[in-house]
Design an enzyme around this catalytic site. Structure first.
Site, PDB file in Angstrom:
ATOM      1  N   SER A   2       0.794  -1.234   0.000  1.00  0.00           N
ATOM      2  CA  SER A   2       0.000   0.000   0.000  1.00  0.00           C
ATOM      3  C   SER A   2       0.827   1.285   0.000  1.00  0.00           C
ATOM      4  O   SER A   2       0.270   2.362  -0.218  1.00  0.00           O
ATOM      5  CB  SER A   2      -0.923   0.029   1.212  1.00  0.00           C
ATOM      6  OG  SER A   2      -2.135  -0.565   0.868  1.00  0.00           O
ATOM      7  N   LYS A  48       0.421   3.406  -2.944  1.00  0.00           N
ATOM      8  CA  LYS A  48      -0.753   4.276  -3.138  1.00  0.00           C
ATOM      9  C   LYS A  48      -0.375   5.753  -3.021  1.00  0.00           C
ATOM     10  O   LYS A  48      -1.024   6.619  -3.601  1.00  0.00           O
ATOM     11  CB  LYS A  48      -1.842   3.911  -2.121  1.00  0.00           C
ATOM     12  CG  LYS A  48      -2.418   2.501  -2.360  1.00  0.00           C
ATOM     13  CD  LYS A  48      -3.330   2.052  -1.222  1.00  0.00           C
ATOM     14  CE  LYS A  48      -3.864   0.642  -1.485  1.00  0.00           C
ATOM     15  NZ  LYS A  48      -4.553   0.067  -0.327  1.00  0.00           N
ATOM     16  N   TYR A  72      -3.192  -1.902 -10.485  1.00  0.00           N
ATOM     17  CA  TYR A  72      -3.216  -1.823  -9.019  1.00  0.00           C
ATOM     18  C   TYR A  72      -2.318  -2.905  -8.409  1.00  0.00           C
ATOM     19  O   TYR A  72      -1.469  -2.622  -7.553  1.00  0.00           O
ATOM     20  CB  TYR A  72      -4.663  -1.956  -8.529  1.00  0.00           C
ATOM     21  CG  TYR A  72      -4.779  -2.089  -7.032  1.00  0.00           C
ATOM     22  CD1 TYR A  72      -4.674  -0.979  -6.206  1.00  0.00           C
ATOM     23  CD2 TYR A  72      -4.960  -3.340  -6.433  1.00  0.00           C
ATOM     24  CE1 TYR A  72      -4.751  -1.104  -4.826  1.00  0.00           C
ATOM     25  CE2 TYR A  72      -5.032  -3.475  -5.061  1.00  0.00           C
ATOM     26  CZ  TYR A  72      -4.927  -2.359  -4.260  1.00  0.00           C
ATOM     27  OH  TYR A  72      -4.992  -2.490  -2.899  1.00  0.00           O
ATOM     28  N   TYR A 132      -4.314   2.429   7.753  1.00  0.00           N
ATOM     29  CA  TYR A 132      -5.517   1.614   7.813  1.00  0.00           C
ATOM     30  C   TYR A 132      -6.421   2.168   8.909  1.00  0.00           C
ATOM     31  O   TYR A 132      -6.529   3.370   9.079  1.00  0.00           O
ATOM     32  CB  TYR A 132      -5.172   0.131   8.042  1.00  0.00           C
ATOM     33  CG  TYR A 132      -4.144  -0.381   7.075  1.00  0.00           C
ATOM     34  CD1 TYR A 132      -4.437  -0.436   5.716  1.00  0.00           C
ATOM     35  CD2 TYR A 132      -2.889  -0.776   7.479  1.00  0.00           C
ATOM     36  CE1 TYR A 132      -3.511  -0.885   4.800  1.00  0.00           C
ATOM     37  CE2 TYR A 132      -1.951  -1.235   6.571  1.00  0.00           C
ATOM     38  CZ  TYR A 132      -2.265  -1.282   5.243  1.00  0.00           C
ATOM     39  OH  TYR A 132      -1.345  -1.710   4.340  1.00  0.00           O
ATOM     40  N   VAL A 170       1.075  -3.846   3.787  1.00  0.00           N
ATOM     41  CA  VAL A 170       1.015  -5.166   4.430  1.00  0.00           C
ATOM     42  C   VAL A 170       2.276  -6.000   4.187  1.00  0.00           C
ATOM     43  O   VAL A 170       2.395  -7.106   4.714  1.00  0.00           O
ATOM     44  CB  VAL A 170      -0.254  -5.978   4.031  1.00  0.00           C
ATOM     45  CG1 VAL A 170      -1.508  -5.310   4.554  1.00  0.00           C
ATOM     46  CG2 VAL A 170      -0.328  -6.217   2.538  1.00  0.00           C
TER      47      VAL A 170
HETATM   48  N1  GLU Z   1      -2.228  -5.388  -2.589  1.00  0.00           N
HETATM   49  C1  GLU Z   1      -2.800  -5.370  -1.289  1.00  0.00           C
HETATM   50  C2  GLU Z   1      -4.289  -5.559  -1.363  1.00  0.00           C
HETATM   51  O1  GLU Z   1      -4.915  -4.972  -2.177  1.00  0.00           O
HETATM   52  C3  GLU Z   1      -2.462  -4.059  -0.638  1.00  0.00           C
HETATM   53  C4  GLU Z   1      -2.692  -4.175   0.791  1.00  0.00           C
HETATM   54  C5  GLU Z   1      -2.014  -3.155   1.624  1.00  0.00           C
HETATM   55  O2  GLU Z   1      -0.788  -3.057   1.716  1.00  0.00           O
HETATM   56  O3  GLU Z   1      -2.796  -2.463   2.260  1.00  0.00           O
HETATM   57  O4  GLU Z   1      -4.879  -6.310  -0.645  1.00  0.00           O
END
Ligand code: GLU
Length: 306
Positions: free
Chosen positions: A65, A68, A190, A242, A260
């Site tokens: 993430s 992002k 993504y 999160y 994650v």
């Molecule tokens: N590729 C992971 C997902 O979409 C990203 C999760 C993350 O690091 O929050 O579940």
């Protein structure tokens, strides 16, 4: 009095040792579950160019993430304010991959760092860029000041194969009219960006733009305006961890973003960027040793933005 940063990092290693082995690897992406759990690295880069590190700071891991943040900053640099017509700026208060919230908020994701929001941002990039994957990679390489940054294809394939929930989120967004391109294309990009491998040293470098009012240090042309950079940092502060962004603000007090894969990058405008990595996560999805390390860092150095 000058601060002995190396000593602080060494103390952090000692004082987080009791957490070794605590937590869980993100095994919902099978390829991520193969990571050796005990690893732990920190890279601290001051804005004057001095740097300090400890442990596995040069071992690459899945940035997940954290990507992002790169995607959002590129979208904002291309589209400016228009980004906020399709994605909100509020903390979600729910899991990063929640479908429920998206349903009752009619397809406008709460923020760009939950999966739904990142999928919308990726959709914007696909519409704006002539070669979305290559252009996004070039952008990240430019921020990192290094060409050798790659997607881990095994992780990307693993995400594609098991990404049922992300596919559900993307389809719901499409149904609400908030995805313009093909759902498969959006999911592919993504997953690709989540599957980029970087190390703490590279991540601390690539986040310097956010500690430098939108300019890559050493270059003249800003990527983001100071106001866009301020907003990017504000979003990291309120939504970067999160459903634990309040806790991170409370205990650490820096804007940042976790993934994650166990990585966390945080920054103090005009002062430093810091990247930490340890793969074992708490139940919210944040690295247990990484969070503790950053809490100790801001406590010992006195360098929190609050
Ligand atoms: N590729 C992971 C997902 O979409 C990203 C999760 C993350 O690091 O929050 O579940």
């Amino acid at each position: 009095m000058s601060i002995d940063y190396q000593r602080i990092l060494d103390e952090i290693v000692e004082e987080t040792a009791f957490l070794k082995g605590k937590g869980k690897i993100a095994d919902y992406i099978p390829e991520l579950a193969k990571v050796v759990p005990g690893q732990f690295g920190i890279y601290l880069r001051m804005m004057d160019g001095t740097a300090y590190h400890t442990g596995d700071a040069f071992t690459r891991f899945s940035i997940q993430s954290i990507s992002k943040v790169f995607a959002l900053s590129l979208a904002v640099s291309l589209l400016g304010e228009k980004v906020w017509q399709r994605v909100g700026v509020e903390p979600s208060g729910t899991a990063f991959n929640s479908l429920l919230q998206l349903e009752y908020e009619k397809g406008i994701p709460r923020n760009p760092f939950i999966n739904a929001g990142a999928l919308v941002v990726v959709d914007m990039l696909i519409s704006e860029l002539s070669h979305p994957k290559e252009d996004l990679m070039e952008y990240i390489r430019m921020l990192a000041g290094k060409q050798e940054i790659y997607i881990n294809e095994r992780v990307a394939d693993s995400e594609k194969q098991f990404g049922y929930r992300n596919a559900a989120v993307a389809n719901l967004l499409k149904d609400f009219g908030n995805i313009n391109n093909r759902v498969e294309e959006v999911l592919d990009l993504y997953y690709d960006m989540c599957s980029i491998d970087m190390n703490c040293e590279e991540l601390s470098q690539s986040f310097r733009i956010f500690a430098n009012h939108g300019k890559v240090p050493g270059t003249d042309k800003p990527i983001l305006t100071p106001s866009q950079t301020k907003r990017q940092n504000a979003l990291m502060q309120s939504c970067g961890f999160y459903d634990e962004s309040g806790e991170f603000t409370f205990t650490v007090g820096l804007p940042g973003k976790s993934g994650v894969g166990g990585g966390i990058v945080a920054l103090f405008p005009e002062k430093f960027t810091i990247a930490v990595w340890s793969p074992l996560l708490n139940e919210k999805g944040n690295s247990i040793m990484g969070m503790k390390a950053l809490e100790l860092f801001t406590t010992k150095s006195g360098l929190s933005i609050f």
